[in-house]
Every structure is written in structure tokens, then in C-alpha cells.
Design an enzyme around this catalytic site. Structure first.
Site, mmCIF file in Angstrom:
data_model
loop_
_atom_site.group_PDB
_atom_site.id
_atom_site.type_symbol
_atom_site.label_atom_id
_atom_site.label_comp_id
_atom_site.label_asym_id
_atom_site.label_seq_id
_atom_site.Cartn_x
_atom_site.Cartn_y
_atom_site.Cartn_z
ATOM 1 C CG ASP A 1 3.262 7.449 -0.043
ATOM 2 O OD1 ASP A 1 4.113 6.667 0.388
ATOM 3 O OD2 ASP A 1 3.346 8.697 0.085
ATOM 4 C CG ASP B 1 6.493 3.757 0.162
ATOM 5 O OD1 ASP B 1 7.511 3.088 -0.091
ATOM 6 O OD2 ASP B 1 6.434 4.614 1.067
ATOM 7 C CG ASP C 1 7.169 8.471 -0.556
ATOM 8 O OD1 ASP C 1 6.333 9.385 -0.464
ATOM 9 O OD2 ASP C 1 7.151 7.475 0.194
HETATM 10 P P1 TTP Z 1 5.229 9.142 3.884
HETATM 11 O O1 TTP Z 1 5.300 8.793 2.448
HETATM 12 O O2 TTP Z 1 6.460 8.856 4.679
HETATM 13 O O3 TTP Z 1 4.890 10.691 4.124
HETATM 14 P P2 TTP Z 1 4.070 11.754 3.281
HETATM 15 O O4 TTP Z 1 3.547 11.165 2.018
HETATM 16 O O5 TTP Z 1 3.078 12.350 4.203
HETATM 17 O O6 TTP Z 1 5.137 12.873 2.986
HETATM 18 P P3 TTP Z 1 6.164 12.948 1.747
HETATM 19 O O7 TTP Z 1 5.568 13.926 0.809
HETATM 20 O O8 TTP Z 1 7.438 13.432 2.334
HETATM 21 O O9 TTP Z 1 6.296 11.588 1.154
HETATM 22 O O10 TTP Z 1 4.045 8.364 4.603
HETATM 23 C C1 TTP Z 1 2.707 8.462 4.138
HETATM 24 C C2 TTP Z 1 1.762 7.862 5.115
HETATM 25 O O11 TTP Z 1 1.899 6.463 5.189
HETATM 26 C C3 TTP Z 1 1.962 8.369 6.542
HETATM 27 O O12 TTP Z 1 0.769 8.968 6.987
HETATM 28 C C4 TTP Z 1 2.162 7.184 7.389
HETATM 29 C C5 TTP Z 1 1.793 6.028 6.506
HETATM 30 N N1 TTP Z 1 2.679 4.888 6.719
HETATM 31 C C6 TTP Z 1 2.159 3.709 7.228
HETATM 32 O O13 TTP Z 1 0.967 3.624 7.490
HETATM 33 N N2 TTP Z 1 2.998 2.644 7.434
HETATM 34 C C7 TTP Z 1 4.302 2.730 7.161
HETATM 35 O O14 TTP Z 1 5.020 1.745 7.363
HETATM 36 C C8 TTP Z 1 4.827 3.974 6.644
HETATM 37 C C9 TTP Z 1 6.269 4.138 6.343
HETATM 38 C C10 TTP Z 1 3.973 5.023 6.432
HETATM 39 MN MN MN Z 2 4.815 10.048 0.757
HETATM 40 MN MN MN Z 3 5.841 6.711 1.652
#
Ligand code: TTP
Ligand code: MN
Ligand code: MN
Ligand code: MN
Length: 366
Positions: free
Chosen positions: A206, A290, A204
Site C-alpha cells: 500500500d 494499492d 499487497d
Molecule cells: P490492507 O492492505 O487490506 O491490509 P494490511 O496492509 O493491514 O494487511 P496486508 O498485509 O494483508 O495487506 O489495508 C490497509 C489499510 O488500508 C487498512 O487499515 C484499511 C485501509 N483501507 C482504507 O482506508 N480504505 C479502503 O478502501 C481499504 C481497502 C483499506
Molecule cells: Mn496491505
Molecule cells: Mn491494501
């Protein structure tokens, strides 16, 4: 055969937040095996086992060279009996028999397929499997009631299981920046998650949004979402409001690892560039995004908390609690000894409070 003298013994700190873990992994044969067993444990709601395998995998990711013999692992932390058995199997036989049999198992395959649907977690997948549903075809014909997220997840299944590229993340970043600028001038957008750690792909994208004037960020999310929605950028969105102020247990001690920021889980409709157009001639793809809004006073903590990796975050909180008698969250740092909050405007300051050497995002890939 390697002689004792040729064996380089590694010296590695036991907390992942004390280590520099780049994306340059010299032991992917071992970390892939351990990560798969971690994932399988998580999918089966065995969290303790999951964390143990994640810690072992993270330790192996941090080693400076490829491991070829068990003797090189002597004295290393984080490697339990089970993880050592898996590593030994891979070193001796090229593969782990436990990993191979897990991959082949009907249950693991079904859990992977079903939790690959956005909105479906391990518990829902387990319930469906007990009702005889092992794949999307069976789910579609089962008459199961799906919620709005799951319906969207099923509809965009292939797109959402296709890794997001950095170029796509940047394209979405421009759209989010435009939305934010249009609804409140001076707002800032930061790319967090895996892309901030330098990953080339992700599941995703973020983003963290704030405004330099405290309080101005209140009410920002619904406006941003409305802007995006009116221009057709959103295939799905669910916004959860900030529950930080109402919480009774104190900001630094959240009931779970979930933070309380106002956030939006969304699925973006991203128009493809000419070169990405596929044979199907579909000119757009679905991407999970996100969005999180933070007040500027909590921004440093939010950036740190949302940059990850998940294990790095878990280890930071464990370090804070066990070694420093402090409580760290994505909102704040509380010193339980001094009984006060420690303010910070940068990630560097937070590492300093924690008595840790600063680790930049690109070295948080634990
Ligand atoms: P993710 O998007 O799940 O993971 P990522 O970006 O490291 O890997 P990917 O490339 O697969 O997307 O989460 C990103 C960060 O956000 C992770 O360190 C934890 C944080 N987080 C929160 O703080 N609160 C939440 O509710 C969630 C889901 C994640
Ligand atoms: Mn992510
Ligand atoms: Mn995420
Ligand atoms: Mn290297």
C-alpha cells in the site's frame, strides 16, 4: 495445577486503540482460532460476529504473556461467551472443535478458494457455491462471466496468494517513487498498510502519494498510472477518482469505511532477482499494489487511516464517536461538540485531539 496466588491477572484497556499491540504474539494458538472464526463469519456476511471474534483475538494479542488457564482471563473486556468457549476448548484440548469442523467444511474451503481470487468477494463466492462451483477448475468450466478484475485474479491466482515480502515491497516502492518523481517533482511516496506496521510479509503493498503544495496532487494518479503502464509495470489497474469534494454527507461521515481518495487497485509485474527465480524459469511475479493520492492537508489522516490494522482503525473511529463525540475518517477529524474540523499535520496531533496516548505504527498490530 496453578494456585490462585500464581495467577497473574491482566489489566487491559477495552479499545484496541488504547493498547500497544506488537507483532510479538504470546497467544497465537488462541488468536489463530479466534481469527479463523472471525474470517469464517466475514465470509458468511455475519459482520457482527466477525467483529466480536476480531475484538477477542485482538485482546489476546495484546496480553504480555501466554495464557494457560481460564482463571487468568477474569475481568478482561472483549471476551464474549462464544469466544471464551473457543479459548477454553483450545486450552483444554489443544484445538477448538468448532475451528476444526469449520476448516473441514466444504463451504469454508470453497469460500477460501473462491475469495482468494482478486475481485471476488463473499457475495460472489456464495452465489457460485449455490450454483455448484467449489474450486477454480469448476469455475473455469462453468461458463460464468468474469469481470476484468476477476479474469486477472484467476490468471495470476498463485502469485497473488503467495505472500509479498518486505524486499519485494521495497523494490516496488522504488519503482513507484521513480514514476512519481518523473511526472511531478517534489511528490512524496509513503509506504502504508501492514509493512508500515513492521510486518515482514503482506497480501499487497500500500502506498500513499502526496505533494507538499496543496492542489498540485490533482491529476497526479492518471499520470503515474500512464508512466507505469507505458513501461510494462502493470498487469491490471483500475483507478477510481476522488469523490470527496462531491460528497454531500460531509467528509468525516463517510457512508462506509471506504474513503473517497483517488485510488488505484493494481497488479504489478515485478521482475524477480536471480535468487528468486523458480524452476518454471518465470522471471517475474504478480503483486497486488494499492496506490492512493491525498492532498497534503489530509495527509496525516490518510496515513493514519491507511496504516491499519483494520481493527485498530475501526476502534479509533469507535473511540472518536463514542468517547469523544468526534467523527474520524481518512480525510478529517470533526468535533461534533464544537462543530468544527480539527486540523492536523501529524499522526501524533490526531491522537492528542482524541485524548489517546500516541501509539506508533509497530504497536497498531491489533
Ligand atoms: P490492507 O492492505 O487490506 O491490509 P494490511 O496492509 O493491514 O494487511 P496486508 O498485509 O494483508 O495487506 O489495508 C490497509 C489499510 O488500508 C487498512 O487499515 C484499511 C485501509 N483501507 C482504507 O482506508 N480504505 C479502503 O478502501 C481499504 C481497502 C483499506
Ligand atoms: Mn496491505
Ligand atoms: Mn491494501
Ligand atoms: Mn513480549
Amino acid at each position: 495445577q496453578i494456585s490462585e496466588a500464581e495467577v497473574a491477572l491482566f489489566s487491559v484497556s477495552s479499545y484496541a486503540c488504547q493498547r500497544r499491540t506488537t507483532l510479538d504474539n504470546h497467544n497465537s494458538n488462541l488468536t489463530d482460532a479466534l481469527s479463523l472464526l472471525a474470517e469464517n463469519a466475514e465470509l458468511n456476511n455475519e459482520d457482527g460476529r466477525g467483529v466480536a471474534f476480531r475484538r477477542a483475538a485482538a485482546l489476546m494479542k495484546a496480553l504480555p504473556t501466554q495464557v494457560i488457564s481460564m482463571s487468568q482471563l477474569r475481568g478482561l473486556p472483549c471476551l464474549g461467551e462464544h469466544s471464551l468457549r473457543v479459548i477454553k476448548d483450545v486450552l483444554e484440548n489443544g484445538v477448538s472443535s468448532e475451528v476444526e469442523s469449520t476448516k473441514q467444511s466444504k463451504r469454508y474451503k470453497a469460500l477460501k478458494i473462491l475469495t482468494g481470487i482478486f475481485g471476488v468477494g463473499a457475495k460472489t463466492a456464495d452465489r457460485w457455491i449455490r450454483e455448484g462451483i467449489y474450486n477454480l477448475e469448476q469455475l473455469r468450466h462453468s461458463g460464468q462471466t468474469l469481470n476484468r478484475a476477476q479474469k486477472s485474479g484467476l490468471e495470476h491466482y498463485d502469485d497473488l496468494n503467495e505472500p509479498v515480502t518486505k524486499a519485494e515491497a521495497d523494490a516496488i516502492g522504488e519503482i513507484v517513487q521513480k514514476a512519481v518523481d518523473s511526472v511531478l517533482t517534489g511528490s512524496q511516496v509513503a509506504l502504508t498498510g501492514g509493512f508500515r506496521r513492521g510486518k515482514l510479509t503482506g497480501h499487497d503493498v500500500d502506498f500513499l502519494i502526496t505533494h507538499p503544495e496543496e492542489g498540485k496532487e490533482v491529476g497526479l494518479m492518471p499520470k503515474v498510472v500512464a508512466w507505469l503502464e507505458s513501461r510494462g509495470f502493470l498487469l491490471y489497474q483500475k483507478t477510481t477518482r476522488n469523490s470527496y469534494l462531491e460528497s454531500k454527507d460531509g467528509p468525516a461521515r463517510p457512508a462506509s469505511n471506504m474513503d473517497r481518495f483517488e485510488r488505484c487497485f493494481s497488479i504489478f509485474k515485478l521482475t524477480k532477482g536471480k535468487e528468486q527465480e523458480t524452476a518454471s524459469h518465470k522471471i517475474w511475479r504478480a503483486v497486488r499494489v494499492d496506490l492512493v493520492v491525498s492532498p497534503i492537508s489530509q495527509f496525516a489522516f490518510a496515513v493514519l487511516g491507511w496504516t491499519g490494522s483494520k481493527l485498530f482503525e475501526r476502534e479509533l473511529r469507535r473511540w472518536a464517536g463514542h468517547e469523544k463525540n468526534m467523527s474520524l475518517s481518512s480525510h478529517a477529524l470533526f468535533d461534533n461538540t464544537q462543530n468544527k474540523y480539527l486540523r492536523a499535520t501529524s499522526e501524533e496531533e490526531i491522537f492528542a485531539y482524541l485524548g489517546l496516548e500516541y501509539i506508533p505504527p509497530s504497536e497498531r498490530n491489533a
